[in-house]
Motif scaffolding. Structure first.
Motif, PDB file in Angstrom:
ATOM      1  N   PRO A 167       4.067  16.481  10.480  1.00 48.34           N
ATOM      2  CA  PRO A 167       3.647  16.417  11.918  1.00 48.34           C
ATOM      3  C   PRO A 167       2.060  17.285  11.942  1.00 48.34           C
ATOM      4  N   GLU A 168       1.742  17.955  10.984  1.00 54.39           N
ATOM      5  CA  GLU A 168       0.360  18.597  11.105  1.00 54.39           C
ATOM      6  C   GLU A 168      -0.831  17.500  10.603  1.00 54.39           C
ATOM      7  N   LEU A 169      -0.353  16.696   9.827  1.00 53.18           N
ATOM      8  CA  LEU A 169      -1.542  15.589   9.473  1.00 53.18           C
ATOM      9  C   LEU A 169      -1.275  14.339  10.349  1.00 53.18           C
ATOM     10  N   GLN A 170      -0.458  14.269  11.209  1.00 55.67           N
ATOM     11  CA  GLN A 170      -0.565  13.140  12.353  1.00 55.67           C
ATOM     12  C   GLN A 170      -1.625  12.845  13.144  1.00 55.67           C
ATOM     13  N   THR A 171      -2.207  11.613  13.305  1.00 59.03           N
ATOM     14  CA  THR A 171      -3.269  11.397  14.248  1.00 59.03           C
ATOM     15  C   THR A 171      -2.885  11.168  15.543  1.00 59.03           C
ATOM     16  N   VAL A 172      -3.985  10.965  16.425  1.00 62.47           N
ATOM     17  CA  VAL A 172      -3.496  10.827  17.933  1.00 62.47           C
ATOM     18  C   VAL A 172      -2.540  10.034  18.300  1.00 62.47           C
ATOM     19  N   PRO A 173      -2.652   8.689  17.834  1.00 67.54           N
ATOM     20  CA  PRO A 173      -1.795   7.790  18.403  1.00 67.54           C
ATOM     21  C   PRO A 173      -0.369   8.018  17.869  1.00 67.54           C
ATOM     22  N   LEU A 174      -0.143   8.624  16.587  1.00 65.68           N
ATOM     23  CA  LEU A 174       1.017   9.242  16.341  1.00 65.68           C
ATOM     24  C   LEU A 174       1.664  10.215  17.180  1.00 65.68           C
ATOM     25  N   LEU A 208       0.702  -1.349  -0.040  1.00 64.47           N
ATOM     26  CA  LEU A 208       0.034   0.101   0.183  1.00 64.47           C
ATOM     27  C   LEU A 208       0.802   1.198  -0.079  1.00 64.47           C
ATOM     28  N   TYR A 209       2.090   1.290   0.694  1.00 66.82           N
ATOM     29  CA  TYR A 209       2.695   2.296   0.729  1.00 66.82           C
ATOM     30  C   TYR A 209       3.382   2.575  -0.618  1.00 66.82           C
ATOM     31  N   ILE A 210       3.692   1.555  -1.333  1.00 65.16           N
ATOM     32  CA  ILE A 210       4.303   1.754  -2.750  1.00 65.16           C
ATOM     33  C   ILE A 210       3.179   2.337  -3.571  1.00 65.16           C
ATOM     34  N   VAL A 211       2.115   1.774  -3.596  1.00 66.69           N
ATOM     35  CA  VAL A 211       1.150   2.211  -4.337  1.00 66.69           C
ATOM     36  C   VAL A 211       0.542   3.585  -4.070  1.00 66.69           C
ATOM     37  N   PHE A 212       0.431   4.107  -2.900  1.00 62.92           N
ATOM     38  CA  PHE A 212       0.271   5.469  -2.701  1.00 62.92           C
ATOM     39  C   PHE A 212       1.379   6.414  -3.001  1.00 62.92           C
ATOM     40  N   LYS A 213       2.483   5.768  -2.841  1.00 63.91           N
ATOM     41  CA  LYS A 213       3.622   6.748  -3.255  1.00 63.91           C
ATOM     42  C   LYS A 213       3.558   7.185  -4.729  1.00 63.91           C
ATOM     43  N   ALA A 237       1.344   6.904  -6.544  1.00 63.40           N
ATOM     44  CA  ALA A 237       0.084   7.655  -6.947  1.00 63.40           C
ATOM     45  C   ALA A 237       0.232   9.238  -6.680  1.00 63.40           C
ATOM     46  N   GLY A 238       1.125   9.347  -5.696  1.00 68.47           N
ATOM     47  CA  GLY A 238       1.109  10.642  -5.093  1.00 68.47           C
ATOM     48  C   GLY A 238       0.302  11.142  -4.210  1.00 68.47           C
ATOM     49  N   MET A 239       0.071   9.940  -3.289  1.00 62.95           N
ATOM     50  CA  MET A 239      -1.021  10.287  -2.150  1.00 62.95           C
ATOM     51  C   MET A 239      -0.425  10.014  -0.886  1.00 62.95           C
ATOM     52  N   ASN A 240       0.682   9.822  -0.963  1.00 65.27           N
ATOM     53  CA  ASN A 240       1.356   9.794   0.624  1.00 65.27           C
ATOM     54  C   ASN A 240       1.153  11.081   1.125  1.00 65.27           C
ATOM     55  N   ASP A 241       1.119  11.350   2.298  1.00 63.76           N
ATOM     56  CA  ASP A 241       1.168  12.572   3.059  1.00 63.76           C
ATOM     57  C   ASP A 241      -0.219  13.413   2.805  1.00 63.76           C
ATOM     58  N   GLN A 242      -1.088  12.879   2.506  1.00 58.95           N
ATOM     59  CA  GLN A 242      -2.638  13.571   2.013  1.00 58.95           C
ATOM     60  C   GLN A 242      -3.395  13.455   3.518  1.00 58.95           C
ATOM     61  N   TRP A 243      -4.194  14.433   3.530  1.00 62.71           N
ATOM     62  CA  TRP A 243      -5.278  14.102   4.871  1.00 62.71           C
ATOM     63  C   TRP A 243      -6.093  13.146   4.637  1.00 62.71           C
ATOM     64  N   PHE A 277      -0.635   2.069   9.788  1.00 61.54           N
ATOM     65  CA  PHE A 277      -0.785   2.714   8.521  1.00 61.54           C
ATOM     66  C   PHE A 277      -0.634   4.303   8.838  1.00 61.54           C
ATOM     67  N   ALA A 278      -1.028   4.668   9.990  1.00 62.30           N
ATOM     68  CA  ALA A 278      -0.850   6.205   9.947  1.00 62.30           C
ATOM     69  C   ALA A 278       0.780   6.662  10.125  1.00 62.30           C
ATOM     70  N   LEU A 279       1.457   5.622  10.669  1.00 56.60           N
ATOM     71  CA  LEU A 279       2.850   5.721  10.958  1.00 56.60           C
ATOM     72  C   LEU A 279       3.764   5.643   9.478  1.00 56.60           C
ATOM     73  N   VAL A 280       3.168   4.761   9.007  1.00 56.27           N
ATOM     74  CA  VAL A 280       3.736   4.732   7.381  1.00 56.27           C
ATOM     75  C   VAL A 280       3.431   5.623   6.349  1.00 56.27           C
ATOM     76  N   LEU A 281       2.149   5.988   6.383  1.00 58.14           N
ATOM     77  CA  LEU A 281       1.724   7.005   5.328  1.00 58.14           C
ATOM     78  C   LEU A 281       1.641   8.394   5.472  1.00 58.14           C
ATOM     79  N   MET A 282       1.770   8.886   7.025  1.00 57.19           N
ATOM     80  CA  MET A 282       1.647  10.100   7.157  1.00 57.19           C
ATOM     81  C   MET A 282       3.078  10.653   7.732  1.00 57.19           C
ATOM     82  N   LYS A 283       3.636  11.582   7.108  1.00 57.24           N
ATOM     83  CA  LYS A 283       5.029  12.071   7.378  1.00 57.24           C
ATOM     84  C   LYS A 283       4.955  13.313   8.136  1.00 57.24           C
TER      85      LYS A 283
END
Length: 167
Positions: A154-161, A59-64, A66-72, A146-152
């Motif tokens: 800091p302003e897009l991080q979720t609560v667990p991160l 999923l990381y490779i596919v999203f990368k 597609a240019g979808m990494n680090d989007q809300w 998934f949040a750790l791998v797909l969100m880099k």
């Protein structure tokens, strides 16, 4: 604060999509007989067997690519995809237990298919949809990998991160 907003946004949208599409697909699989009905059902059941974390790198490779990494909205896609099999399974089992005579009576009274679906069947399915919503909220809110791998960012991080950053 921003991580709380991000988690809330992702969780609410994911749960809404899981409950809505789970209800529609589960109802169709329970009531509409078509060629390949059982195959679709088995495919959804197979989705329950696949370990979610085994698909993390693909999923990381596919999203990368597609240019979808680090989007809300990036986290919503896997959350819905991995929440739908359980939702479809539960709704299909619940709808199968509802007498078809209710829908036939509504049809005789002149109710359209959509009105029957949303004003008769959906209220009856409220307990199972509430169960799905509760389970999905916990799954989406507490999901970490998934949040750790797909969100880099800091302003897009979720609560667990954010909690691990805080620690």
């Amino acid at each position: 604060g921003s991580s709380m907003l991000n988690s809330t946004r992702v969780t609410v949208l994911s749960v809404a999509l899981i409950v809505f599409f789970g209800f529609i697909v589960g109802y169709i699989l329970a009531r509409v007989k078509f060629k390949g009905n059982r195959l679709v059902y088995v495919m959804f059941l197979a989705g329950l067997v696949i370990p979610v974390h085994s698909l993390l790198v693909p999923l990381y490779i596919v999203f990368k690519n597609a240019g979808m990494n680090d989007q809300w909205f990036t986290l919503i896609i896997p959350y819905v995809a991995f929440g739908l099999p359980m939702s479809v399974f539960l709704v299909e089992g619940f709808v199968s237990g509802i007498p078809i005579a209710l829908e036939e009576a509504a049809s005789i009274d002149g109710s359209s298919f959509s009105r029957t679906l949303f004003q008769i069947i959906m209220p009856i399915c409220r307990p199972i949809m509430t169960t799905i919503a509760i389970i999905s909220v916990f799954n989406c809110w507490n999901e970490f990998s998934f949040a750790l791998v797909l969100m880099k960012s800091p302003e897009l991080q979720t609560v667990p991160l954010a909690m691990t950053q805080f620690t």
